[in-house]
Write a protein that holds these residues in place. Structure first.
Motif, PDB file in Angstrom:
ATOM      1  N   UNK A  22       0.835  -1.199   0.000  1.00  0.00           N
ATOM      2  CA  UNK A  22       0.000   0.000   0.000  1.00  0.00           C
ATOM      3  C   UNK A  22       0.876   1.257   0.000  1.00  0.00           C
ATOM      4  N   UNK A  23       2.129   1.125   0.431  1.00  0.00           N
ATOM      5  CA  UNK A  23       3.041   2.253   0.310  1.00  0.00           C
ATOM      6  C   UNK A  23       3.330   2.578  -1.141  1.00  0.00           C
ATOM      7  N   UNK A  24       3.578   1.549  -1.934  1.00  0.00           N
ATOM      8  CA  UNK A  24       3.800   1.740  -3.367  1.00  0.00           C
ATOM      9  C   UNK A  24       2.557   2.340  -4.014  1.00  0.00           C
ATOM     10  N   UNK A  25       1.381   1.929  -3.559  1.00  0.00           N
ATOM     11  CA  UNK A  25       0.137   2.457  -4.121  1.00  0.00           C
ATOM     12  C   UNK A  25      -0.023   3.948  -3.802  1.00  0.00           C
ATOM     13  N   UNK A  26       0.346   4.352  -2.600  1.00  0.00           N
ATOM     14  CA  UNK A  26       0.278   5.772  -2.267  1.00  0.00           C
ATOM     15  C   UNK A  26       1.216   6.587  -3.148  1.00  0.00           C
ATOM     16  N   UNK A  27       2.372   6.040  -3.449  1.00  0.00           N
ATOM     17  CA  UNK A  27       3.312   6.717  -4.348  1.00  0.00           C
ATOM     18  C   UNK A  27       2.735   6.776  -5.755  1.00  0.00           C
ATOM     19  N   UNK A  28       2.139   5.668  -6.199  1.00  0.00           N
ATOM     20  CA  UNK A  28       1.550   5.621  -7.556  1.00  0.00           C
ATOM     21  C   UNK A  28       0.459   6.672  -7.715  1.00  0.00           C
ATOM     22  N   UNK A  66       5.918  10.963  -2.168  1.00  0.00           N
ATOM     23  CA  UNK A  66       7.076  10.528  -2.921  1.00  0.00           C
ATOM     24  C   UNK A  66       7.641   9.269  -2.296  1.00  0.00           C
ATOM     25  N   UNK A  67       8.409   8.530  -3.077  1.00  0.00           N
ATOM     26  CA  UNK A  67       8.957   7.271  -2.581  1.00  0.00           C
ATOM     27  C   UNK A  67       9.811   7.474  -1.335  1.00  0.00           C
ATOM     28  N   UNK A  68      10.513   8.606  -1.256  1.00  0.00           N
ATOM     29  CA  UNK A  68      11.387   8.866  -0.111  1.00  0.00           C
ATOM     30  C   UNK A  68      10.610   9.240   1.140  1.00  0.00           C
ATOM     31  N   UNK A  69       9.320   9.526   1.003  1.00  0.00           N
ATOM     32  CA  UNK A  69       8.516   9.956   2.143  1.00  0.00           C
ATOM     33  C   UNK A  69       7.789   8.805   2.848  1.00  0.00           C
ATOM     34  N   UNK A  70       7.635   7.699   2.160  1.00  0.00           N
ATOM     35  CA  UNK A  70       6.776   6.630   2.661  1.00  0.00           C
ATOM     36  C   UNK A  70       7.479   5.829   3.745  1.00  0.00           C
ATOM     37  N   UNK A  71       6.786   5.651   4.853  1.00  0.00           N
ATOM     38  CA  UNK A  71       7.216   4.770   5.934  1.00  0.00           C
ATOM     39  C   UNK A  71       5.963   4.181   6.564  1.00  0.00           C
ATOM     40  N   UNK A  72       6.148   3.217   7.452  1.00  0.00           N
ATOM     41  CA  UNK A  72       4.995   2.610   8.109  1.00  0.00           C
ATOM     42  C   UNK A  72       4.182   3.656   8.862  1.00  0.00           C
TER      43      UNK A  72
END
Length: 346
Positions: free
Chosen positions: A194-200, A205-211
């Motif tokens: 779901x992190x990849x989905x939020x980026x999509x 941004x990919x660098x912002x995503x964490x649990x």
């Protein structure tokens, strides 16, 4: 300084297989090549190694395990240097270190207004049909209800989702006791991040995503957040684990408790379970430490891919969730096995 054996090893350069994939390389190092080796707590690493050493079946490993049990405090470094050689394994991909932990949730053995999100045991039909129902179908239908499949109830569906990703955890019950749960099976659908989905979707941004970022977004957006969790069709069932004391770590892939900051999850296609591994993690908070390959993970793929176990609870989770760093990982193999891995025995 690079040791003579490393310079001679023919596997030091990456070769390409006929299908274009990088072949696996094995490069023998010296202990002097390991950055920070002399400064580690080798006794702590030896304790973790002993925890799973007896699970080896091969005579040479069992002989080493017998010796390991006789090592006096303060002598562990000499044990590793005498009986092992460092081997750097590569498959043409850069190293990546991440972290994992054992979640700790608040819960109850009975359903209440607060505790209304269940942890389920695996139903028989899910074992017999692969794949079975999706996450959304399981949670929005009545297929699980009235069957006594609930192990416990928790108060936070988002934390429960991440408990499923970790695969094991502890439930802090209302009476103060701890209930430990482990992986009990899955519905057979592939995991979708779901992190990849939020980026999509362009939300982060990919660098912002964490649990923690994902958890906060789902809580701020209840309806969209629920739909986002359904984006991952994979659903994990649990089993109650009664055999492990509360103070010990969760079970790893070797069916033994893993040790905080001494156990690492690896890809067993490249790194055999149970072997010591020297971790040189770079990044903002460098780490140089001897650990033991005692776990695996569906996302841990590659010769230089590793997931470090940080421990139990929120603090461990926050530290593990921030980790995404380069470096290198070096196996320690029994001497004869190490040289046998290098072409022509060099």
């Amino acid at each position: 300084m690079i040791g003579a054996l490393r310079a001679l090893a023919l596997a030091g350069s990456v070769l390409m297989a006929g299908d274009g994939r990088a072949e696996v390389t094995h490069d023998i190092l010296e202990f002097s090549d390991l950055d920070g080796w002399a400064d580690d707590d080798h006794d702590a690493a030896l304790a973790a190694f002993r925890n799973t050493c007896a699970d080896f079946n091969d005579p040479d490993w069992l002989s080493l395990c017998a010796v390991a049990d006789t090592i006096a405090p303060g002598k562990a470094r000499g044990f590793f240097e005498l009986f092992f050689r460092p081997v750097l394994v590569g498959n043409g991909e850069p190293a990546l270190f991440t972290g994992y932990f054992e979640p700790e949730l608040d819960g109850s053995l009975s359903r209440t207004d607060r505790f209304r999100y269940p942890l389920y045991k695996m139903p028989p039909e899910a074992r017999d049909n692969n794949p079975w129902l999706t996450r959304e179908e399981i949670l929005t239908s009545e297929v699980m209800q009235g069957r006594g499949l609930e192990i416990a109830w928790v108060d936070d569906p988002v934390e429960l989702f991440f408990l499923q990703i970790q695969g094991s955890g502890r439930i802090r019950l209302t009476n103060g006791k701890m209930l430990r749960v482990g992986y009990g099976g899955a519905n057979g659908h592939p995991y979708r991040s779901i992190g990849v989905e939020l980026v999509r979707r362009g939300i982060y941004g990919a660098h912002q995503v964490s649990a923690q970022v994902i958890k906060n977004w789902v809580r701020r957006n209840p309806e969209a957040g629920e739909a986002l969790l359904y984006h991952n069709p994979s659903y994990v069932f649990f089993r109650r684990i009664r055999s492990i004391p509360a103070q010990d770590g969760p079970l790893g892939a070797m069916n033994r408790s893993v040790t905080a900051m001494r156990s690492v999850a690896v890809d067993p296609d490249f790194t055999p379970l149970g072997v010591p591994v020297w971790v040189e993690k770079d990044g903002a908070d460098p780490l140089r430490r001897l650990m033991v390959a005692q776990d695996t993970g569906s996302a841990i793929k590659g010769a230089q891919r590793a997931d470090i176990f940080f421990g139990t609870g929120d603090a461990a989770g926050q530290a593990a969730g921030k980790l995404r760093d380069p470096g290198r990982m070096v196996m320690l193999m029994p001497i004869q096995r190490a040289y046998a891995m290098v072409p022509d025995g060099l």
